[in-house]
Motif scaffolding. Structure first.
Motif, mmCIF file in Angstrom:
data_model
loop_
_atom_site.group_PDB
_atom_site.id
_atom_site.type_symbol
_atom_site.label_atom_id
_atom_site.label_comp_id
_atom_site.label_asym_id
_atom_site.label_seq_id
_atom_site.Cartn_x
_atom_site.Cartn_y
_atom_site.Cartn_z
ATOM 1 N N SER A 77 40.791 76.327 35.866
ATOM 2 C CA SER A 77 42.013 77.124 35.981
ATOM 3 C C SER A 77 43.183 76.422 35.311
ATOM 4 O O SER A 77 43.981 77.047 34.589
ATOM 5 C CB SER A 77 42.342 77.375 37.461
ATOM 6 O OG SER A 77 41.314 78.082 38.115
ATOM 7 N N THR A 78 43.288 75.123 35.532
ATOM 8 C CA THR A 78 44.417 74.362 34.997
ATOM 9 C C THR A 78 44.314 74.220 33.482
ATOM 10 O O THR A 78 45.329 74.270 32.772
ATOM 11 C CB THR A 78 44.481 72.982 35.670
ATOM 12 O OG1 THR A 78 44.497 73.159 37.088
ATOM 13 C CG2 THR A 78 45.734 72.229 35.255
ATOM 14 N N LEU A 79 43.120 74.060 32.963
ATOM 15 C CA LEU A 79 42.926 74.014 31.512
ATOM 16 C C LEU A 79 43.394 75.316 30.870
ATOM 17 O O LEU A 79 44.097 75.306 29.852
ATOM 18 C CB LEU A 79 41.451 73.771 31.191
ATOM 19 C CG LEU A 79 41.064 73.793 29.706
ATOM 20 C CD1 LEU A 79 41.665 72.602 28.968
ATOM 21 C CD2 LEU A 79 39.547 73.813 29.549
ATOM 22 N N GLU A 100 50.377 70.201 34.167
ATOM 23 C CA GLU A 100 50.357 68.757 33.937
ATOM 24 C C GLU A 100 50.612 67.981 35.223
ATOM 25 O O GLU A 100 50.139 66.851 35.378
ATOM 26 C CB GLU A 100 51.372 68.404 32.849
ATOM 27 C CG GLU A 100 50.917 68.882 31.470
ATOM 28 C CD GLU A 100 52.004 68.834 30.407
ATOM 29 O OE1 GLU A 100 53.080 68.234 30.697
ATOM 30 O OE2 GLU A 100 51.793 69.394 29.317
ATOM 31 N N LEU A 101 51.336 68.610 36.164
ATOM 32 C CA LEU A 101 51.543 67.972 37.464
ATOM 33 C C LEU A 101 50.233 67.915 38.246
ATOM 34 O O LEU A 101 49.941 66.916 38.910
ATOM 35 C CB LEU A 101 52.609 68.743 38.246
ATOM 36 C CG LEU A 101 53.170 68.077 39.504
ATOM 37 C CD1 LEU A 101 53.801 66.727 39.171
ATOM 38 C CD2 LEU A 101 54.191 68.998 40.167
ATOM 39 N N ILE A 102 49.436 68.968 38.160
ATOM 40 C CA ILE A 102 48.112 68.956 38.801
ATOM 41 C C ILE A 102 47.258 67.848 38.197
ATOM 42 O O ILE A 102 46.601 67.084 38.912
ATOM 43 C CB ILE A 102 47.432 70.328 38.639
ATOM 44 C CG1 ILE A 102 48.158 71.385 39.474
ATOM 45 C CG2 ILE A 102 45.953 70.254 39.046
ATOM 46 C CD1 ILE A 102 47.664 72.799 39.257
ATOM 47 N N CYS A 103 47.275 67.743 36.877
ATOM 48 C CA CYS A 103 46.517 66.687 36.194
ATOM 49 C C CYS A 103 46.981 65.308 36.649
ATOM 50 O O CYS A 103 46.161 64.404 36.883
ATOM 51 C CB CYS A 103 46.678 66.837 34.685
ATOM 52 S SG CYS A 103 45.916 65.528 33.703
ATOM 53 N N GLU A 104 48.282 65.142 36.786
ATOM 54 C CA GLU A 104 48.835 63.855 37.215
ATOM 55 C C GLU A 104 48.335 63.478 38.609
ATOM 56 O O GLU A 104 47.939 62.330 38.845
ATOM 57 C CB GLU A 104 50.359 63.920 37.199
ATOM 58 C CG GLU A 104 51.044 62.651 37.665
ATOM 59 C CD GLU A 104 52.553 62.789 37.707
ATOM 60 O OE1 GLU A 104 53.194 62.040 38.476
ATOM 61 O OE2 GLU A 104 53.099 63.660 36.993
ATOM 62 N N TYR A 105 48.357 64.425 39.535
ATOM 63 C CA TYR A 105 47.900 64.133 40.897
ATOM 64 C C TYR A 105 46.389 63.950 40.962
ATOM 65 O O TYR A 105 45.878 63.261 41.834
ATOM 66 C CB TYR A 105 48.380 65.217 41.869
ATOM 67 C CG TYR A 105 49.755 64.922 42.429
ATOM 68 C CD1 TYR A 105 49.903 64.178 43.590
ATOM 69 C CD2 TYR A 105 50.894 65.367 41.777
ATOM 70 C CE1 TYR A 105 51.163 63.883 44.102
ATOM 71 C CE2 TYR A 105 52.159 65.080 42.267
ATOM 72 C CZ TYR A 105 52.290 64.327 43.439
ATOM 73 O OH TYR A 105 53.540 64.029 43.933
ATOM 74 N N LEU A 106 45.677 64.571 40.034
ATOM 75 C CA LEU A 106 44.233 64.330 39.958
ATOM 76 C C LEU A 106 43.925 62.964 39.360
ATOM 77 O O LEU A 106 42.786 62.489 39.438
ATOM 78 C CB LEU A 106 43.560 65.419 39.115
ATOM 79 C CG LEU A 106 43.405 66.796 39.759
ATOM 80 C CD1 LEU A 106 42.920 67.807 38.732
ATOM 81 C CD2 LEU A 106 42.442 66.745 40.944
#
Length: 688
Positions: A617-619, A630-636
């Motif tokens: 979904s984020t991609l 990018e915030l989701i990616c950062e927290y992942l």
């Protein structure tokens, strides 16, 4: 998900353009939502797909031309502006740059045709372009008539004359010297009821000399070009349709009431074909083989006081003008003191911006040819449909005219490749075309951000479907059909927030659920393992469809696909976490095969699957709502250059992890604070 997995071929390098806003005004929502946001979404996707280093997203302020000259005059007279015209342009440029930054428009360069290093490059390129056309024999010096205000004792630039468009079928009352606001071109002397905007008087016509590009010489080339466009199912229908309208023989439409007068002088006209008025029509037609014959006929009709209008057709394309504020034209055949008309130079300005961008990076000067001249590269130009005459007719012909000589000439020159035009329909304000000069002023970008978040607006603009039709933008706080009470009434829906609800509700819920569950029951780790086959198949089908839609630049369908997939992912989480919790045995101290009875394998599998669905979904949402993604990616805690990279198999999350994590079957994520929002509502949308 590599190219070998599908029939889609992406270029190795790409340029994305977003037009050039005039340097006489701030950006309203039509500029932002109609061109810049769609172009930015596509440019961001290309960076993820083919690599950031292989993409140039370019634009800049259109600094020159009569709109700027006229805007500056009004600013001095009506607003008391005390600076120079350069100061005036820079003031507007800085305001435009700020709004583009506020809307997360990720341009690699935003300077201008007369600003910074790009301005210097643009003058150099303009000299080379015009000289190249001249040396190839396609520029002709012509004496034409220009409007002259006898009361102000000055020649008038294009925007200082207002009248009715003379092109048959056009009802525009906002026609300027040789171009109406619908993009139709005509000779200045054909403008109906011209009025000087300086004195309000009717100007007279006086001769001036300018260079013209022999556009009619490229009719056959353009006909072949249109057929190729029509055969390409990834070219929007409006592109070949609009170009084709200009490829007909020159036609004059004469009111039926002048039929007797026409017959009296018909033998004085150049050879032509007479067609009587069709049933219900008020004009008959006379068609000519060349523009020269049509122009000769116009003089005879005018001498006989016969009223007429002209058809769309190929006319010589003006290259220079006498306006002082413009890119300086090179001296050719001892003709000097001219400037280049803003439309021709704006067509090659994206090349100037590409060169300037490469210069800033430190690439060799000739590196721009890898983007504009190579068969494995592609230029995507996002434009409004009313500019198709310039980008779809004049630009292809000029590129073809330069041939293998290229722009700068020399032994290493290469032919300019034809660009891929992505023409959007009009983004309306309610039911009317967005225009800063209209009676109802559209909201500026700054004004919109007082009521909505950037990502709510970006998602809404993409969902509107401007590739299909003209669409009304109806932000509730600015809707002129609502009164103040209705604007404050929560029961009156705001259409702009439809896509925002997906972000602030569904997408947020999916992301937070995964993080909070990992923190609560998995010690702050994302479990790793094989993703359920059905989930992988659903994700890969979505990615294949997504890439196909992106290849056709059907962005509204991309948004619909993302909406459907995120809702599926969220429902998958909700249904399956409830199931495993209902099936969860009572807590015991013993373990079975190293797994606590409370944290069953089924429980773990739901989180493996859900984090995978969050990744997909984020991609897909990254180009549309980059900050939250990018915030989701950062927290992942993943490297963005890998997380947003399409060169993976997309089988599981292990692809993004290092060996020790794979051995331990878990990946450490950052702790998410309580009640955290990856996508926030605007502060004005919360109930007090």
């Amino acid at each position: 998900m590599r190219n070998s997995d599908m029939n889609i071929i992406w270029p190795k390098r790409a340029v994305v353009t977003a037009g050039m806003p005039y340097g006489n005004k701030p950006l309203h929502f039509g500029h932002i939502g109609g061109v810049f946001v769609p172009a930015d979404v596509f440019a961001r996707f290309l960076r993820d797909r083919i690599g950031k280093a292989n993409v140039r997203f370019v634009s800049g302020t259109d600094c020159y031309g009569s709109p700027i000259d006229e805007g500056y005059r009004k600013a001095v007279e009506n607003e008391g502006f005390a600076g120079t015209i350069s100061d005036y342009v820079m003031r507007n440029h800085d305001a435009q740059a700020k709004v583009l930054k506020d809307f997360d428009i990720s341009l690699d360069i935003f300077e201008g045709s007369g600003i910074g290093h790009a301005g210097d490059v643009h003058q150099e390129l303009s000299d080379a372009f015009v000289i190249g056309l001249h040396d190839r024999g396609y520029l002709h010096l012509e004496s034409t008539l220009q409007f002259f205000d006898t009361e102000a004792d000055t020649f008038l630039n294009g925007r200082q004359v207002i009248g009715r468009c003379p092109v048959q079928g056009c009802k525009s009352e906002h026609a300027y010297a040789d171009e109406c606001d619908m993009g139709h071109q005509y000779a200045p002397e054909d403008l109906i009821n011209p009025i000087s905007s300086i004195t309000g008087t009717k100007p007279e016509m006086r001769p001036v000399k300018n260079w013209y590009f022999d556009l009619p010489a490229f009719r056959e080339f353009l006909k072949e070009h249109v057929e190729a466009l029509r055969a390409d199912d990834e070219v929007r229908d409006v592109v070949p349709q609009t170009i084709d309208e200009f490829l007909n023989d020159p036609v004059i439409f004469v009111k039926c009431e002048f039929q007797d007068e026409y017959f009296e002088i018909a033998d004085k006209l150049p050879p032509h074909t007479y067609t009587e008025a069709a049933k219900g029509k008020q004009s008959f037609e006379i068609a000519f083989e060349s523009i020269e014959d049509r122009d000769a006929a116009k003089k005879e009709l005018q001498a006989a006081s016969i009223r007429f209008r002209t058809s769309k057709t190929l006319v010589p394309f003006r290259i220079t003008g006498s306006i002082e504020w413009g890119v300086k034209a090179p001296v050719m055949d001892d003709v000097e003191g001219l400037t280049i008309w803003c439309w021709p130079e704006s067509l090659w300005a994206p090349i100037s911006f590409t060169i300037a961008c490469n210069d800033d990076i430190g690439l060799p000067r000739n590196a721009w040819r890898d983007f504009w001249c190579s068969a494995d590269s592609r230029v995507y130009q996002f434009i409004g449909q009313d500019n198709l005459y310039f980008y779809g007719v004049a630009q292809p012909a000029m590129f073809e005219a330069l041939g293998n000589r290229g722009v700068f000439g020399g032994s290493d020159s290469k032919r300019l490749m034809q660009t891929h035009l992505i023409a959007n329909h009009h983004l309306l304000f309610g039911k009317t075309k967005a225009s800063s000069s209209g009676s109802v002023k559209p909201p500026t970008g700054d004004e919109l951000l007082d009521h909505y978040t950037v990502e709510q607006l970006r998602a809404h603009f993409i969902a509107l479907g401007l590739d299909q039709r003209s669409v009304g933008f109806k932000p509730k706080p600015f809707d002129p059909t609502l009164n103040d009470e209705q604007r404050q009434d929560s029961r009156v829906a705001d259409p702009v927030l439809k896509e925002g609800a997906l972000l602030t509700n569904v997408y947020n819920r999916l992301a937070r659920s995964c993080f909070y569950e990992a923190q609560k029951n998995f010690e702050g780790y994302m479990p790793l393992g094989k993703v359920t086959d059905d989930v992988v198949e659903r994700a890969k089908d979505a990615l294949l469809e997504y890439e196909s839609l992106m290849h056709k630049v059907e962005l509204h369908s991309v948004m619909q696909l993302c909406d459907t997939f995120i809702r599926y992912a969220n429902k998958y989480w909700a249904d399956n976490i409830k199931r495993v919790c209902d099936e969860m045995p009572a807590r015991e101290d013993s373990e079975v095969d190293g797994v606590s009875p409370v944290i069953t394998q089924a429980h773990r599998q739901v989180l493996i699957d859900s984090f995978y669905l969050l990744r997909i979904s984020t991609l897909m949402m990254h180009p549309i709502v980059p900050a939250g993604s990018e915030l989701i990616c950062e927290y992942l805690d993943f490297d963005p250059s890998e997380f947003f990279n399409w060169n993976f198999d997309f089988e599981d999350m292990c692809e993004l992890c290092h060996g020790l994590e794979i051995d331990e079957t878990r990946h450490k994520i950052h702790e998410l604070p309580a009640r955290f929002d990856f996508f926030k509502k605007h502060e004005s949308q919360y109930k007090s």
